[in-house]
Design an enzyme around this catalytic site. Structure first.
Site, PDB file in Angstrom:
ATOM      1  N   ASP A   1       0.859  -1.189   0.000  1.00  0.00           N
ATOM      2  CA  ASP A   1       0.000   0.000   0.000  1.00  0.00           C
ATOM      3  C   ASP A   1       0.893   1.238   0.000  1.00  0.00           C
ATOM      4  O   ASP A   1       1.912   1.289   0.685  1.00  0.00           O
ATOM      5  CB  ASP A   1      -0.903  -0.016   1.244  1.00  0.00           C
ATOM      6  CG  ASP A   1      -2.046   0.978   1.128  1.00  0.00           C
ATOM      7  OD1 ASP A   1      -3.202   0.543   1.004  1.00  0.00           O
ATOM      8  OD2 ASP A   1      -1.781   2.202   1.144  1.00  0.00           O
ATOM      9  N   ILE A   2       0.487   2.250  -0.747  1.00  0.00           N
ATOM     10  CA  ILE A   2       1.298   3.475  -0.858  1.00  0.00           C
ATOM     11  C   ILE A   2       1.345   4.232   0.469  1.00  0.00           C
ATOM     12  O   ILE A   2       2.255   5.021   0.723  1.00  0.00           O
ATOM     13  CB  ILE A   2       0.725   4.379  -1.984  1.00  0.00           C
ATOM     14  CG1 ILE A   2       1.769   5.352  -2.485  1.00  0.00           C
ATOM     15  CG2 ILE A   2      -0.533   5.107  -1.550  1.00  0.00           C
ATOM     16  CD1 ILE A   2       1.351   6.081  -3.766  1.00  0.00           C
TER      17      ILE A   2
ATOM     18  N   HIS B   1      -6.780  -5.784   2.033  1.00  0.00           N
ATOM     19  CA  HIS B   1      -5.642  -5.242   2.771  1.00  0.00           C
ATOM     20  C   HIS B   1      -5.137  -6.351   3.694  1.00  0.00           C
ATOM     21  O   HIS B   1      -5.921  -6.906   4.471  1.00  0.00           O
ATOM     22  CB  HIS B   1      -6.058  -4.071   3.666  1.00  0.00           C
ATOM     23  CG  HIS B   1      -6.631  -2.889   2.938  1.00  0.00           C
ATOM     24  ND1 HIS B   1      -5.925  -1.720   2.754  1.00  0.00           N
ATOM     25  CD2 HIS B   1      -7.846  -2.683   2.371  1.00  0.00           C
ATOM     26  CE1 HIS B   1      -6.682  -0.844   2.104  1.00  0.00           C
ATOM     27  NE2 HIS B   1      -7.858  -1.406   1.867  1.00  0.00           N
TER      28      HIS B   1
ATOM     29  N   HIS C   1     -10.001  -5.465  -3.634  1.00  0.00           N
ATOM     30  CA  HIS C   1      -8.695  -5.709  -3.026  1.00  0.00           C
ATOM     31  C   HIS C   1      -8.872  -6.085  -1.566  1.00  0.00           C
ATOM     32  O   HIS C   1      -9.839  -5.680  -0.922  1.00  0.00           O
ATOM     33  CB  HIS C   1      -7.786  -4.485  -3.137  1.00  0.00           C
ATOM     34  CG  HIS C   1      -8.398  -3.218  -2.608  1.00  0.00           C
ATOM     35  ND1 HIS C   1      -9.310  -2.482  -3.324  1.00  0.00           N
ATOM     36  CD2 HIS C   1      -8.239  -2.568  -1.430  1.00  0.00           C
ATOM     37  CE1 HIS C   1      -9.683  -1.430  -2.619  1.00  0.00           C
ATOM     38  NE2 HIS C   1      -9.049  -1.460  -1.454  1.00  0.00           N
TER      39      HIS C   1
END
Ligand code: 5GP
Length: 125
Positions: free
Chosen positions: A35-36, A112, A110
């Site tokens: 994750d960014i 996480h 998605h």
């Protein structure tokens, strides 16, 4: 109502190579990358390569092969990163957001994968 998929979303662009990412795992139907804006020491996004907007869309429309590949891939990523108990880790949390109430930001399904340290209570008020 059918699910609409916007192929201009960020993860679609990552899948097409238009936006850079650093995959930590790839299989026939699935990709995983950091994750960014990581919320925990380990924060990986696992996404199917197919055009599915959210969890419920994926379960409704993806083939059995894509679904099996995806869910097995999540476990493989957890093992590869050393957070699963089978890899000697101390566990992890999976989160998936679907739709407005969940505050889903990117409309491409998605999961996480969070871990590497205690992840705290399940929800906040
Ligand atoms: P959502 O709220 O949709 O469940 O989560 C979307 C996640 O995508 C957020 O945690 C956000 O930090 C991450 N994200 C947004 N843009 C990018 C990007 O360009 N690259 C990566 N690797 N992650 C992104």
């Amino acid at each position: 109502m059918p699910y609409a998929y916007d192929d201009q979303n960020i993860f679609a662009k990552i899948l097409r190579g238009e936006i850079p990412s650093t995959p930590v795992f790839e299989s026939e139907h699935t990709v995983a990358f950091p994750d960014i804006s990581p919320q925990k020491k380990t924060h990986i996004l696992v996404i199917p390569k197919g055009p599915y907007r959210c969890y419920d869309h994926f379960v409704q429309a993806a083939t059995a092969e894509e679904q099996l590949d995806f869910f097995k891939s999540v476990a493989k990523v957890a093992e590869q990163l050393g957070v699963s108990e089978s890899a000697g880790g101390e566990g992890f949390r999976l989160i998936t957001n679907s739709g407005a109430h969940s505050l889903q930001e990117v409309p491409h399904f998605h999961v996480h994968l969070l871990g590497g340290e205690p992840v705290g209570p399940l929800t906040c008020k």
